[in-house]
Design an enzyme around this catalytic site. Structure first.
Site, mmCIF file in Angstrom:
data_model
loop_
_atom_site.group_PDB
_atom_site.id
_atom_site.type_symbol
_atom_site.label_atom_id
_atom_site.label_comp_id
_atom_site.label_asym_id
_atom_site.label_seq_id
_atom_site.Cartn_x
_atom_site.Cartn_y
_atom_site.Cartn_z
ATOM 1 N N ASP A 146 23.592 -6.782 20.784
ATOM 2 C CA ASP A 146 22.222 -6.872 20.272
ATOM 3 C C ASP A 146 21.780 -8.322 20.424
ATOM 4 O OD1 ASP A 146 19.852 -6.784 18.911
ATOM 5 O OD2 ASP A 146 20.699 -6.111 17.001
ATOM 6 N N SER A 147 21.420 -8.681 21.662
ATOM 7 C CA SER A 147 21.167 -10.088 21.973
ATOM 8 C C SER A 147 19.699 -10.340 22.276
ATOM 9 C CB SER A 147 22.007 -10.515 23.175
ATOM 10 O OG SER A 147 21.470 -9.956 24.362
ATOM 11 N N ASP A 180 16.982 -12.560 24.885
ATOM 12 C CA ASP A 180 16.905 -12.662 26.347
ATOM 13 C C ASP A 180 17.988 -13.615 26.861
ATOM 14 O OD1 ASP A 180 14.688 -11.037 26.146
ATOM 15 O OD2 ASP A 180 13.268 -12.689 26.094
ATOM 16 N N PRO A 202 21.423 -19.543 23.724
ATOM 17 C CA PRO A 202 22.748 -19.093 23.283
ATOM 18 C C PRO A 202 23.154 -17.726 23.813
ATOM 19 C CG PRO A 202 21.175 -19.048 21.449
ATOM 20 C CD PRO A 202 20.506 -19.765 22.584
ATOM 21 N N HIS A 205 16.309 -0.366 16.678
ATOM 22 C CA HIS A 205 17.599 -0.209 16.002
ATOM 23 C C HIS A 205 18.124 1.223 16.075
ATOM 24 C CE1 HIS A 205 16.343 -4.089 13.892
ATOM 25 N NE2 HIS A 205 17.353 -4.373 14.690
#
Length: 286
Positions: free
Chosen positions: A157-158, A160, A164, A64
């Site tokens: 901020d996904s 892999d 979705p 983060h």
């Protein structure tokens, strides 16, 4: 019985990471994925999506800090920030520490992730009700396609590129991201592992290069993602992530970080040779 409960995250068909589980705190299945929160021995509370480790209390700050403070300290005046994904709340928490930020919009597709983290991982979710945060449960791909708002920094901020998150790695999505960034905007995205997913890094950087005038890769170390060395991509309309970084702003901010610092900011863009070779022609090494 629980004393011998271990959780194993399997990576492809050749690697497993095992964690000692003390207690299962939450387990559910949303429209998008399975969502679990467990209390582990040694890593604190842990969020898993479809059995893959997303966040642990012990090392979440590394991810983060680096996804947030790198772009926010490069952009000279980030006022309007968009987060796509980030359902655990950790990225929003770090964005909202920056005094220049007037508004942070977070678009997370899965309400179950948000609620599970609100209930069980307040360490990351504690600012999800912040007055400057607009939380939208919805599809980030559709959001950037339709919004008329302009953002100084967009943080993708996904997970892999499966399920979705798959469209978040495509050219159409990044063209929409480009369009809703301000004239000097920056986008940073979760960029996978150079050890295990360099093909994904190559394809993501090809997409970014097709859309943005400059794109880069930077790295950080963590405990719980396969390979330990993980990356973010940095694409920009104007600013160079090192040459345009004013280190004095970090000290002047008065913020205290657990991972990020001004020396590490520049060092993160210094890549190992195998990465430079594997991504030759796709990143600006200057």
């Amino acid at each position: 019985m629980h004393s011998d409960l271990w959780l194993e995250e399997k990576f492809e068909d050749f690697l497993g990471l095992k964690f000692k589980v003390e207690k299962v705190l939450f387990s559910g299945k949303s429209d998008f994925q399975t969502v679990d929160v467990v209390e582990t021995k040694g890593h604190g509370k842990m969020l898993l999506n479809d059995g893959l480790v997303m966040v642990t209390e012990r090392d979440e700050f590394a991810y983060h800090d680096m996804i947030t403070h790198v772009p926010l300290f490069v952009h000279p005046a980030p006022k309007n920030v968009l987060i796509i994904g980030g359902g655990d709340g950790g990225t929003a928490r770090e964005v909202l520490r920056h005094q220049s930020v007037e508004k942070c919009t977070m678009v997370e597709i899965d309400a179950m992730v948000v609620e599970a983290c609100r209930q069980h991982i307040p360490q990351t979710a504690k600012d999800l009700d912040h007055e400057k945060l607009q939380l939208i449960i919805g599809d980030g791909v559709e959001f950037v396609k339709q919004t008329t708002e302009k953002f100084d920094v967009i943080i993708v901020d996904s997970t892999d590129p499966i399920g979705p998150a798959q469209p978040l790695f495509g050219e159409a999505f990044y063209q929409d991201v480009f369009n809703c960034l301000s004239a000097d905007g920056i986008v940073v995205s979760q960029g996978e592992s150079s050890w295990y997913a360099m093909e994904i890094q190559q394809s993501l950087l090809k997409v970014l290069n097709a859309v943005f005038p400059q794109s880069y890769l930077y790295s950080f170390s963590n405990l719980t993602y396969p390979g330990g060395l993980w990356s973010f991509t940095f694409a920009s309309k104007q600013y160079h992530p090192v040459a345009d970084f004013d280190a004095t702003r970090v000290a002047a901010s008065g913020l205290d970080f657990q991972y990020y610092n001004q020396a590490l900011h520049s060092a993160a863009f210094a890549l190992p040779n195998f990465v430079k070779k594997g991504l030759a022609g796709l990143i600006d090494n200057s």
